[in-house]
Motif scaffolding. Structure first.
Motif, PDB file in Angstrom:
ATOM      1  N   LYS A 185       0.852  -1.179   0.000  1.00  0.00           N
ATOM      2  CA  LYS A 185       0.000   0.000   0.000  1.00  0.00           C
ATOM      3  C   LYS A 185       0.893   1.236   0.000  1.00  0.00           C
ATOM      4  O   LYS A 185       1.680   1.421   0.934  1.00  0.00           O
ATOM      5  CB  LYS A 185      -0.907   0.015   1.236  1.00  0.00           C
ATOM      6  N   VAL A 186       0.777   2.046  -1.020  1.00  0.00           N
ATOM      7  CA  VAL A 186       1.535   3.295  -1.114  1.00  0.00           C
ATOM      8  C   VAL A 186       0.528   4.414  -1.287  1.00  0.00           C
ATOM      9  O   VAL A 186      -0.135   4.514  -2.331  1.00  0.00           O
ATOM     10  CB  VAL A 186       2.533   3.266  -2.289  1.00  0.00           C
ATOM     11  N   TRP A 187       0.408   5.245  -0.262  1.00  0.00           N
ATOM     12  CA  TRP A 187      -0.606   6.302  -0.244  1.00  0.00           C
ATOM     13  C   TRP A 187       0.052   7.657  -0.017  1.00  0.00           C
ATOM     14  O   TRP A 187       0.908   7.811   0.858  1.00  0.00           O
ATOM     15  CB  TRP A 187      -1.633   6.064   0.876  1.00  0.00           C
ATOM     16  N   ASN A 188      -0.337   8.646  -0.814  1.00  0.00           N
ATOM     17  CA  ASN A 188       0.111  10.028  -0.615  1.00  0.00           C
ATOM     18  C   ASN A 188       1.639  10.128  -0.601  1.00  0.00           C
ATOM     19  O   ASN A 188       2.239  10.778   0.258  1.00  0.00           O
ATOM     20  CB  ASN A 188      -0.461  10.573   0.702  1.00  0.00           C
ATOM     21  N   CYS A 189       2.250   9.473  -1.576  1.00  0.00           N
ATOM     22  CA  CYS A 189       3.708   9.501  -1.724  1.00  0.00           C
ATOM     23  C   CYS A 189       4.044   9.786  -3.187  1.00  0.00           C
ATOM     24  O   CYS A 189       3.157  10.023  -4.011  1.00  0.00           O
ATOM     25  CB  CYS A 189       4.318   8.167  -1.292  1.00  0.00           C
ATOM     26  N   GLY A 190       5.327   9.747  -3.521  1.00  0.00           N
ATOM     27  CA  GLY A 190       5.765  10.030  -4.877  1.00  0.00           C
ATOM     28  C   GLY A 190       5.843   8.790  -5.747  1.00  0.00           C
ATOM     29  O   GLY A 190       5.970   7.663  -5.253  1.00  0.00           O
ATOM     30  N   GLY A 191       5.795   9.005  -7.050  1.00  0.00           N
ATOM     31  CA  GLY A 191       5.864   7.905  -7.993  1.00  0.00           C
ATOM     32  C   GLY A 191       7.189   7.172  -7.971  1.00  0.00           C
ATOM     33  O   GLY A 191       7.252   5.969  -8.236  1.00  0.00           O
ATOM     34  N   VAL A 192       8.267   7.878  -7.649  1.00  0.00           N
ATOM     35  CA  VAL A 192       9.590   7.242  -7.596  1.00  0.00           C
ATOM     36  C   VAL A 192       9.626   6.183  -6.504  1.00  0.00           C
ATOM     37  O   VAL A 192      10.201   5.095  -6.682  1.00  0.00           O
ATOM     38  CB  VAL A 192      10.686   8.301  -7.362  1.00  0.00           C
ATOM     39  N   LEU A 193       8.990   6.474  -5.367  1.00  0.00           N
ATOM     40  CA  LEU A 193       8.944   5.494  -4.284  1.00  0.00           C
ATOM     41  C   LEU A 193       8.167   4.253  -4.718  1.00  0.00           C
ATOM     42  O   LEU A 193       8.606   3.122  -4.485  1.00  0.00           O
ATOM     43  CB  LEU A 193       8.290   6.103  -3.044  1.00  0.00           C
ATOM     44  N   LEU A 194       7.026   4.451  -5.348  1.00  0.00           N
ATOM     45  CA  LEU A 194       6.229   3.319  -5.815  1.00  0.00           C
ATOM     46  C   LEU A 194       7.039   2.441  -6.759  1.00  0.00           C
ATOM     47  O   LEU A 194       7.055   1.198  -6.619  1.00  0.00           O
ATOM     48  CB  LEU A 194       4.974   3.827  -6.515  1.00  0.00           C
ATOM     49  N   THR A 195       7.713   3.048  -7.704  1.00  0.00           N
ATOM     50  CA  THR A 195       8.516   2.293  -8.669  1.00  0.00           C
ATOM     51  C   THR A 195       9.628   1.511  -7.972  1.00  0.00           C
ATOM     52  O   THR A 195       9.889   0.348  -8.305  1.00  0.00           O
ATOM     53  CB  THR A 195       9.122   3.242  -9.713  1.00  0.00           C
ATOM     54  N   MET A 219       5.344   6.115 -16.348  1.00  0.00           N
ATOM     55  CA  MET A 219       5.819   5.569 -15.086  1.00  0.00           C
ATOM     56  C   MET A 219       4.953   4.386 -14.659  1.00  0.00           C
ATOM     57  O   MET A 219       5.468   3.371 -14.170  1.00  0.00           O
ATOM     58  CB  MET A 219       5.816   6.649 -13.995  1.00  0.00           C
ATOM     59  N   TRP A 220       3.634   4.516 -14.852  1.00  0.00           N
ATOM     60  CA  TRP A 220       2.740   3.418 -14.492  1.00  0.00           C
ATOM     61  C   TRP A 220       3.052   2.170 -15.325  1.00  0.00           C
ATOM     62  O   TRP A 220       3.001   1.048 -14.833  1.00  0.00           O
ATOM     63  CB  TRP A 220       1.285   3.834 -14.682  1.00  0.00           C
ATOM     64  N   GLY A 221       3.418   2.364 -16.587  1.00  0.00           N
ATOM     65  CA  GLY A 221       3.802   1.230 -17.431  1.00  0.00           C
ATOM     66  C   GLY A 221       4.996   0.478 -16.884  1.00  0.00           C
ATOM     67  O   GLY A 221       5.054  -0.756 -16.947  1.00  0.00           O
ATOM     68  N   SER A 222       5.960   1.216 -16.306  1.00  0.00           N
ATOM     69  CA  SER A 222       7.135   0.562 -15.716  1.00  0.00           C
ATOM     70  C   SER A 222       6.777  -0.166 -14.425  1.00  0.00           C
ATOM     71  O   SER A 222       7.419  -1.156 -14.071  1.00  0.00           O
ATOM     72  CB  SER A 222       8.235   1.602 -15.455  1.00  0.00           C
ATOM     73  N   VAL A 223       5.739   0.313 -13.733  1.00  0.00           N
ATOM     74  CA  VAL A 223       5.266  -0.375 -12.529  1.00  0.00           C
ATOM     75  C   VAL A 223       4.585  -1.687 -12.892  1.00  0.00           C
ATOM     76  O   VAL A 223       4.826  -2.733 -12.273  1.00  0.00           O
ATOM     77  CB  VAL A 223       4.304   0.526 -11.727  1.00  0.00           C
ATOM     78  N   VAL A 224       3.733  -1.652 -13.916  1.00  0.00           N
ATOM     79  CA  VAL A 224       2.963  -2.830 -14.325  1.00  0.00           C
ATOM     80  C   VAL A 224       3.872  -4.003 -14.660  1.00  0.00           C
ATOM     81  O   VAL A 224       3.512  -5.172 -14.439  1.00  0.00           O
ATOM     82  CB  VAL A 224       2.054  -2.473 -15.520  1.00  0.00           C
ATOM     83  N   GLU A 225       5.059  -3.738 -15.149  1.00  0.00           N
ATOM     84  CA  GLU A 225       5.985  -4.795 -15.543  1.00  0.00           C
ATOM     85  C   GLU A 225       6.342  -5.737 -14.397  1.00  0.00           C
ATOM     86  O   GLU A 225       6.747  -6.876 -14.628  1.00  0.00           O
ATOM     87  CB  GLU A 225       7.266  -4.181 -16.110  1.00  0.00           C
ATOM     88  N   TYR A 226       6.194  -5.271 -13.145  1.00  0.00           N
ATOM     89  CA  TYR A 226       6.559  -6.092 -11.989  1.00  0.00           C
ATOM     90  C   TYR A 226       5.350  -6.779 -11.344  1.00  0.00           C
ATOM     91  O   TYR A 226       5.484  -7.389 -10.284  1.00  0.00           O
ATOM     92  CB  TYR A 226       7.241  -5.216 -10.930  1.00  0.00           C
ATOM     93  N   LEU A 227       4.189  -6.691 -11.960  1.00  0.00           N
ATOM     94  CA  LEU A 227       2.960  -7.137 -11.310  1.00  0.00           C
ATOM     95  C   LEU A 227       2.428  -8.457 -11.856  1.00  0.00           C
ATOM     96  O   LEU A 227       1.222  -8.662 -11.971  1.00  0.00           O
ATOM     97  CB  LEU A 227       1.894  -6.041 -11.429  1.00  0.00           C
ATOM     98  N   GLY A 228       3.311  -9.371 -12.159  1.00  0.00           N
ATOM     99  CA  GLY A 228       2.902 -10.637 -12.746  1.00  0.00           C
ATOM    100  C   GLY A 228       2.058 -11.513 -11.837  1.00  0.00           C
ATOM    101  O   GLY A 228       1.292 -12.353 -12.311  1.00  0.00           O
TER     102      GLY A 228
END
Length: 315
Positions: A185-195, A219-228
């Motif tokens: 859960k990542v809430w109210n933070c930056g996209g770099v942290l999520l990645t 950036m969201w596309g780079s996140v999706v790559e890890y969500l197998g």
């Protein structure tokens, strides 16, 4: 249970608290609230508390360092909140011993306004049983570096749930891996942290993101790559997102386990999924596991690719 609640900064009171060590035989829960001193009494970390399983430290606003609790052999829950003067968490929390926090399963930090760095580089086993970690309302936290000195030992090897909330300046995360993480859960933070976090964990089954600053399609596309392994996805308040994913070959491999999708308050979201290809029976034939879609308050949404096996659709 022992509850120490001291709101005064009086010197006599601070001397008194140092002398009132509770009986150690049966103490299981210790709460220290509003202690006004600058250093914790030594008895707080007494090794004779062999039955102590839960410690809560709240509103001890003058203490600059946390007490060394790492040697507490039975401690399973540790809650630290509203420690206004703590700027760095490091070796002082771990204490001495071949294994630190050997039984700890739940660790929560909350409302630490001056906390900037969590940095530990040790040659001992750290948090071997930790399953749940929350870091909330730490607006100045910028670095999280917890590593083994030999480089081989994985810290947080058993961590299953991680919540990071309202830490907008947290960018640098230096961890070896989070191999057991299932719920992020990542809430109210930056996209770099999520990645950074999703890149450390390849087995996430539940992902919840709320108000992620700077999160755009690329950036969201780079996140999706890890969500197998992802089964449940919740996205709320990400105002820069326009397209959740394309019906590409990459998505066909990544999102095949997704079962539940919830999207709230994404005002610029235009499209979920790509256009239907010729000869396909449904718009998203690869999402064979997806059973539920809920979309609320996405006022600009124009295109939704919905698989034929959907059971619940709420828009």
């Amino acid at each position: 249970m022992c509850l120490i609640n001291l709101k005064s900064k009086d010197l006599k009171q601070r001397s008194w608290i140092c002398l009132i060590k509770p009986h150690s035989d049966n103490l299981k829960l210790l709460e220290v609230v509003s202690y006004g001193g600058t250093k914790f009494p030594k008895w707080v970390t007494d090794s004779s508390f062999i039955m102590l399983t839960s410690v809560s430290i709240h509103k001890c606003r003058n203490c600059k360092f946390l007490p060394p609790l790492g040697h507490m052999s039975s401690l399973k829950k540790l809650f630290i909140e509203s420690m206004d003067d703590v700027k760095e968490v490091g070796l002082e929390l771990l204490g001495n011993g071949p294994t630190t926090f050997p039984s700890l399963e739940i660790l929560r930090f909350k409302n630490m306004p001056q906390w900037e760095v969590w940095s530990v580089n040790v040659g001992v086993v750290v948090f071997p049983c930790l399953k749940e970690l929350h870091i909330e309302e730490c607006p100045n936290m910028a670095r999280w570096e917890v590593r083994s000195a030999n480089g081989d030992e994985i810290v947080f090897s058993c961590l299953q749930e991680l919540l990071v909330n309202r830490c907008p300046n947290l960018v640098k995360v230096s961890l070896k891996a989070l191999p057991s993480l299932r719920n992020l859960k990542v809430w109210n933070c930056g996209g770099v942290l999520l990645t950074s976090l999703v890149g450390l964990a390849s087995s996430i089954t539940k992902l919840s993101i709320i108000h992620i600053l700077g999160l755009r399609d690329k950036m969201w596309g780079s996140v999706v790559e890890y969500l197998g392994a992802l089964e449940e996805l919740r996205i709320s308040g990400c105002e820069k997102l326009r397209n959740l994913w394309e019906a590409s070959e990459a998505c066909k491999e990544i999102l095949m386990n997704l079962k539940k999708l919830k999207v709230w308050y994404c005002g610029k979201l235009v499209k979920i999924g790509g256009e239907k290809e010729e000869g396909e029976g449904s718009n998203l034939p690869f999402l064979t596991s997806l059973k539920m879609i809920k979309i609320w308050r996405c006022k600009n949404l124009k295109h939704l690719s919905c698989p034929g096996n959907i059971e619940t659709l709420d828009i």
